[in-house]
Design a protein around this motif. Structure first.
Motif, PDB file in Angstrom:
ATOM      1  N   GLN A 215      16.408  16.306  19.762  1.00 22.88           N
ATOM      2  CA  GLN A 215      15.495  15.431  19.022  1.00 22.88           C
ATOM      3  C   GLN A 215      15.728  15.547  17.523  1.00 22.88           C
ATOM      4  OE1 GLN A 215      11.271  14.836  20.188  1.00 22.88           O
ATOM      5  NE2 GLN A 215      10.764  15.693  18.190  1.00 22.88           N
ATOM      6  N   TYR A 216      15.718  14.404  16.852  1.00 15.49           N
ATOM      7  CA  TYR A 216      15.875  14.338  15.403  1.00 15.49           C
ATOM      8  C   TYR A 216      14.620  13.681  14.834  1.00 15.49           C
ATOM      9  CZ  TYR A 216      20.756  15.212  16.565  1.00 15.49           C
ATOM     10  OH  TYR A 216      21.921  15.747  17.068  1.00 15.49           O
ATOM     11  N   HIS A 217      13.928  14.389  13.970  1.00 17.13           N
ATOM     12  CA  HIS A 217      12.661  13.904  13.422  1.00 17.13           C
ATOM     13  C   HIS A 217      12.891  13.146  12.117  1.00 17.13           C
ATOM     14  CE1 HIS A 217       8.354  13.780  12.702  1.00 17.13           C
ATOM     15  NE2 HIS A 217       8.562  14.222  11.465  1.00 17.13           N
ATOM     16  N   GLN A 218      12.167  12.045  11.957  1.00 17.16           N
ATOM     17  CA  GLN A 218      12.240  11.253  10.724  1.00 17.16           C
ATOM     18  C   GLN A 218      10.850  11.092  10.126  1.00 17.16           C
ATOM     19  OE1 GLN A 218      14.918   9.631   8.902  1.00 17.16           O
ATOM     20  NE2 GLN A 218      13.184   9.540   7.494  1.00 17.16           N
ATOM     21  N   ARG A 219      10.649  11.658   8.953  1.00 20.34           N
ATOM     22  CA  ARG A 219       9.371  11.498   8.270  1.00 20.34           C
ATOM     23  C   ARG A 219       9.324  10.109   7.633  1.00 20.34           C
ATOM     24  NH1 ARG A 219       6.671  11.986   3.401  1.00 20.34           N
ATOM     25  NH2 ARG A 219       4.692  13.129   3.464  1.00 20.34           N
ATOM     26  N   SER A 220       8.179   9.451   7.723  1.00 20.56           N
ATOM     27  CA  SER A 220       8.042   8.106   7.152  1.00 20.56           C
ATOM     28  C   SER A 220       6.583   7.850   6.798  1.00 20.56           C
ATOM     29  CB  SER A 220       8.523   7.058   8.166  1.00 20.56           C
ATOM     30  OG  SER A 220       8.320   5.751   7.684  1.00 20.56           O
ATOM     31  N   ARG A 221       6.367   7.223   5.660  1.00 19.59           N
ATOM     32  CA  ARG A 221       5.019   6.847   5.239  1.00 19.59           C
ATOM     33  C   ARG A 221       5.001   5.369   4.846  1.00 19.59           C
ATOM     34  NH1 ARG A 221       4.515  10.840   7.411  1.00 19.59           N
ATOM     35  NH2 ARG A 221       3.412  12.750   6.833  1.00 19.59           N
ATOM     36  N   VAL A 222       3.892   4.705   5.165  1.00 12.55           N
ATOM     37  CA  VAL A 222       3.734   3.286   4.859  1.00 12.55           C
ATOM     38  C   VAL A 222       2.445   3.091   4.077  1.00 12.55           C
ATOM     39  CG1 VAL A 222       3.542   0.969   5.800  1.00 12.55           C
ATOM     40  CG2 VAL A 222       4.909   2.676   6.998  1.00 12.55           C
ATOM     41  N   GLU A 223       2.531   2.407   2.960  1.00 10.27           N
ATOM     42  CA  GLU A 223       1.349   2.161   2.125  1.00 10.27           C
ATOM     43  C   GLU A 223       0.538   1.007   2.723  1.00 10.27           C
ATOM     44  OE1 GLU A 223      -1.141   0.476  -0.291  1.00 10.27           O
ATOM     45  OE2 GLU A 223       0.711  -0.209  -1.238  1.00 10.27           O
ATOM     46  N   ILE A 224      -0.643   1.343   3.261  1.00  4.88           N
ATOM     47  CA  ILE A 224      -1.460   0.351   3.977  1.00  4.88           C
ATOM     48  C   ILE A 224      -2.799   0.098   3.274  1.00  4.88           C
ATOM     49  CG2 ILE A 224      -0.399   0.883   6.209  1.00  4.88           C
ATOM     50  CD1 ILE A 224      -3.062   2.427   6.866  1.00  4.88           C
ATOM     51  N   THR A 225      -2.860   0.325   1.971  1.00  2.00           N
ATOM     52  CA  THR A 225      -4.117   0.188   1.232  1.00  2.00           C
ATOM     53  C   THR A 225      -4.780  -1.166   1.456  1.00  2.00           C
ATOM     54  OG1 THR A 225      -3.089   1.581  -0.468  1.00  2.00           O
ATOM     55  CG2 THR A 225      -5.164   0.495  -1.034  1.00  2.00           C
ATOM     56  N   GLN A 226      -3.972  -2.215   1.568  1.00  2.00           N
ATOM     57  CA  GLN A 226      -4.542  -3.550   1.733  1.00  2.00           C
ATOM     58  C   GLN A 226      -5.278  -3.730   3.064  1.00  2.00           C
ATOM     59  OE1 GLN A 226      -1.150  -6.350   1.676  1.00  2.00           O
ATOM     60  NE2 GLN A 226       0.071  -4.526   2.028  1.00  2.00           N
ATOM     61  N   CYS A 227      -5.056  -2.836   4.016  1.00  3.52           N
ATOM     62  CA  CYS A 227      -5.790  -2.915   5.283  1.00  3.52           C
ATOM     63  C   CYS A 227      -7.292  -2.732   5.074  1.00  3.52           C
ATOM     64  CB  CYS A 227      -5.292  -1.848   6.255  1.00  3.52           C
ATOM     65  SG  CYS A 227      -3.618  -2.120   6.872  1.00  3.52           S
ATOM     66  N   PHE A 228      -7.668  -2.136   3.952  1.00  5.34           N
ATOM     67  CA  PHE A 228      -9.072  -1.837   3.683  1.00  5.34           C
ATOM     68  C   PHE A 228      -9.698  -2.865   2.741  1.00  5.34           C
ATOM     69  CE2 PHE A 228      -6.565   1.863   4.663  1.00  5.34           C
ATOM     70  CZ  PHE A 228      -7.274   2.411   5.720  1.00  5.34           C
ATOM     71  N   ASP A 229      -8.927  -3.910   2.429  1.00  4.99           N
ATOM     72  CA  ASP A 229      -9.416  -5.031   1.629  1.00  4.99           C
ATOM     73  C   ASP A 229      -9.750  -6.164   2.588  1.00  4.99           C
ATOM     74  OD1 ASP A 229      -9.884  -7.169  -0.012  1.00  4.99           O
ATOM     75  OD2 ASP A 229      -7.924  -7.104  -1.022  1.00  4.99           O
ATOM     76  N   GLU A 230     -11.027  -6.427   2.782  1.00  6.03           N
ATOM     77  CA  GLU A 230     -11.441  -7.422   3.770  1.00  6.03           C
ATOM     78  C   GLU A 230     -10.963  -8.824   3.428  1.00  6.03           C
ATOM     79  OE1 GLU A 230     -15.517  -7.352   4.784  1.00  6.03           O
ATOM     80  OE2 GLU A 230     -15.533  -5.239   5.361  1.00  6.03           O
ATOM     81  N   ALA A 231     -10.569  -9.046   2.186  1.00  3.86           N
ATOM     82  CA  ALA A 231     -10.100 -10.372   1.774  1.00  3.86           C
ATOM     83  C   ALA A 231      -8.585 -10.536   1.935  1.00  3.86           C
ATOM     84  CB  ALA A 231     -10.488 -10.639   0.325  1.00  3.86           C
ATOM     85  N   SER A 232      -7.897  -9.467   2.340  1.00  4.68           N
ATOM     86  CA  SER A 232      -6.437  -9.496   2.417  1.00  4.68           C
ATOM     87  C   SER A 232      -5.964  -9.980   3.788  1.00  4.68           C
ATOM     88  CB  SER A 232      -5.857  -8.107   2.143  1.00  4.68           C
ATOM     89  OG  SER A 232      -4.469  -8.079   2.384  1.00  4.68           O
TER      90      SER A 232
END
Length: 293
Positions: A215-232
């Motif tokens: 197994q080879y692990h890949q760290r990854s992060r995604v910026e999802i701030t707009q998910c918390f904007d009800e108008a987005s």
């Protein structure tokens, strides 16, 4: 799944729309491409133990290859060692196959050794039921093993399709990723067209059958701030892809939607960086080398 909630897999057009919205945020293809240019060579290309004749092709099978970005990266890398490749693609979504074909044509100068591409508009289960017994030297399933009737059976089917000395590559979400924790916390989102699974399930299935894997692990992060904007609108699409539910905000009970958003923003799924919310998008590549008889 709640009676009013509808899985993305019952609406292919909406699935594609929400997927590409998420992929744009995650830079998914560039992360995979980087992996393909670094670890893939060592983990896959160098480990394939086959001897091909002068005019013999390396046989490649892609399961759920989508629009082909990752396949192109892998084929280009494989061509550095194997000058002739026969590439079979199994992908159920017609629009994705169309995009894959266009991509392959646009990059034909880099794929001069791929003599043939065999396109199959099928799910893996449909492909298996068709009864094709052809063997392959390299088989990949990149974030597609979720969409099978039976993960254990499909894994063994793919393993059986490998030539001795060949390699199977299965990429899934990690068992500590935000995806897995979200899916596991809200099991009612699961649909008959999707099996919630992670890399530990893949490893466990193989290990129970005495099949070694790495197994080879890949760290990854995604910026999802707009998910918390009800108008987005874009944020809503990303939430829909994360939960795999069509228009969750419009169809879920208000309390359930509130719980989903709170859980997404919690440290179970995400990290905070200043005012941004970073979703844990970690994934793992499980590599199986079939012994030479």
């Amino acid at each position: 799944m709640e009676s009013k909630l509808r899985s993305l897999f019952h609406d292919p057009e909406y699935y594609t729309k929400s997927f590409h919205c998420y992929a744009a945020l995650s830079a998914k293809f560039s992360v995979l491409a980087n992996w393909g240019e670094t670890v893939f060579g060592e983990a896959v290309v160098d480990k394939i133990k086959v001897t091909l004749g002068e005019n013999e092709e390396l046989r490649v099978l892609g399961i759920g290859s989508g629009s082909g970005e990752m396949d192109m990266q892998m084929l280009t890398k494989l061509l550095r060692r194997f000058p002739l490749i026969n590439n079979r693609v199994v992908e159920p979504a017609l629009d994705q196959l169309v995009k894959y074909k266009a991509l392959a044509q646009s990059e034909a100068h880099d794929l001069h050794g791929v003599l043939t591409c065999d396109w199959r508009q099928q799910t893996i289960d449909q492909y298996e039921k068709a009864g094709d017994s052809r063997q392959f030297h390299f088989i990949s399933s990149i974030h597609s093993i979720y969409y099978v009737d039976d993960v254990d059976r499909s894994l063994m089917y793919l393993y059986d399709r490998l030539d001795p000395g060949g390699i199977l590559l299965v990429v899934t979400v990690s068992d500590d990723s935000g995806f897995w924790r979200l899916w596991n916390h809200f099991p009612s989102f699961q649909d008959s067209l999707m099996t919630f699974t992670n890399s530990s399930h893949i490893r466990g299935s193989l290990e129970r059958r005495g099949i070694p894997c790495t197994q080879y692990h890949q760290r990854s992060r995604v910026e999802i701030t707009q998910c918390f904007d009800e108008a987005s609108e874009e944020g809503a699409l990303v939430v829909d892809f994360l939960t795999h539910v069509v228009k969750l905000k419009e169809t879920a009970p208000a309390q359930l939607y509130k719980e989903v958003i709170e859980y997404l923003g919690s440290d179970h799924c995400s990290e905070k960086s200043a005012d941004d919310v970073l979703f844990n998008n970690d994934w793992d590549a499980v590599v199986v080398c079939k012994p030479v008889d």
